[in-house]
Design an enzyme around this catalytic site. Structure first.
Site, mmCIF file in Angstrom:
data_model
loop_
_atom_site.group_PDB
_atom_site.id
_atom_site.type_symbol
_atom_site.label_atom_id
_atom_site.label_comp_id
_atom_site.label_asym_id
_atom_site.label_seq_id
_atom_site.Cartn_x
_atom_site.Cartn_y
_atom_site.Cartn_z
ATOM 1 N N SER A 140 0.863 -1.179 0.000
ATOM 2 C CA SER A 140 0.000 0.000 0.000
ATOM 3 C C SER A 140 0.895 1.222 0.000
ATOM 4 C CB SER A 140 -0.882 0.007 1.254
ATOM 5 O OG SER A 140 -1.479 1.272 1.468
ATOM 6 N N TYR A 154 -1.255 -1.305 10.411
ATOM 7 C CA TYR A 154 -1.402 -1.418 8.958
ATOM 8 C C TYR A 154 -0.204 -0.809 8.252
ATOM 9 C CZ TYR A 154 -3.621 -0.846 4.354
ATOM 10 O OH TYR A 154 -3.929 -0.889 3.012
#
Length: 271
Positions: A140, A154
């Site tokens: 990401s 995350y």
């Protein structure tokens, strides 16, 4: 000098996180391109619906469980007759900060976004060595720059995926395996919808307006559709990317290229 022909396109594929927006789009794209596809996810109902749609093989499992991952890979190889492409799209944005009360959320974020892919890589690598195949991991832009507030786990996991990708590429390139990662920005998926619902409620705007708000300083001025990220994944797994390994493909509309301190000039007259 004879030009190398590169690797064949995907024929025997496994997609993890296939019940999610990008995972399902990737499985569909592979099937449309002629691959036989095995799919896995913890969401049994969505997985079976997708398998029926694409003529794939549904292998429900918890991707954070090493033994379950081992069983999925063994079943996929048995059903397909091998593996030449593995695309790992599993992931979840689990809220938590760097506070002691959020330590469980931090570990869960690592389990879902990092450890599952680590287990998967270890299980599929012997098969990809045999087929001279390709592994695509899912990172990401949060792995390149800080993710949104409350996503420390995350962010840490996605940064680690990039490191794992590069190590695997170095380790297994001499044995003919390509390993790459995709770094999306915001995508119109259930994961994205959750964040946009929060933003829309906070600002008193619609979800579509919330997406537009997040993209207002992104060069392309929009967020991605799942099919666009699926295209990036399948490209990296294809023969067209036969000389690409250890690469982190950023697919965020140009957002990571922007210096946040310069956005105040975006509407300035152009001279």
């Amino acid at each position: 000098m004879t030009r190398p022909t590169g690797r064949r396109n995907s024929e025997l594929a496994l997609v993890t996180g296939a019940a999610g927006g990008v995972g399902s789009a990737t499985a569909r794209r592979l099937a449309e391109d002629g691959a036989r596809v095995a799919i896995t996810d913890i969401n049994v109902e969505r997985l079976k619906v997708l398998a029926d749609e694409i003529g794939g093989i549904a292998l429900p499992a918890d991707g954070t469980n090493g033994e379950a991952v081992r069983d999925v890979v063994a079943q996929a190889v048995a059903e397909l007759g091998g593996l030449d492409t593995v695309i790992a799209t599993q992931g979840a944005a689990i809220a938590g900060t760097a506070r002691p009360k959020h330590v469980d959320a931090y570990h869960k974020a690592l389990d879902v976004n990092l450890h599952g892919s680590y287990y998967l890589a270890g299980e599929v690598m012997p098969h990809l060595i045999e087929s001279q195949g390709s592994l695509v991991l899912f990172a990401s832009t949060a792995g390149l720059i800080a993710g949104p507030p409350g996503t420390v786990g995350y962010t840490a996991a996605k940064a680690a995926i990039i490191g794992v990708t590069r190590w695997l590429a170095r380790e297994y390139g001499p044995r003919g395996v390509q390993v790459n990662a995709v770094c999306p920005g915001w995508v119109r998926t259930p994961l994205g919808e959750g964040a946009m619902a929060h933003l829309s409620e906070r600002e008193g705007i619609t979800v579509d307006e919330a997406y537009a708000m997040t993209a207002q300083h992104v060069p392309l001025r929009r967020v991605a559709e799942p099919e666009e990220i699926a295209g990036c994944c399948t490209f990296l797994a294809s023969g067209d990317a036969s000389m690409v390994t250890g690469h982190v493909l950023v697919a965020d509309g140009g957002g990571a290229a922007v210096d946040a301190s310069t956005v105040v000039f975006d509407e300035a007259p152009q001279g």
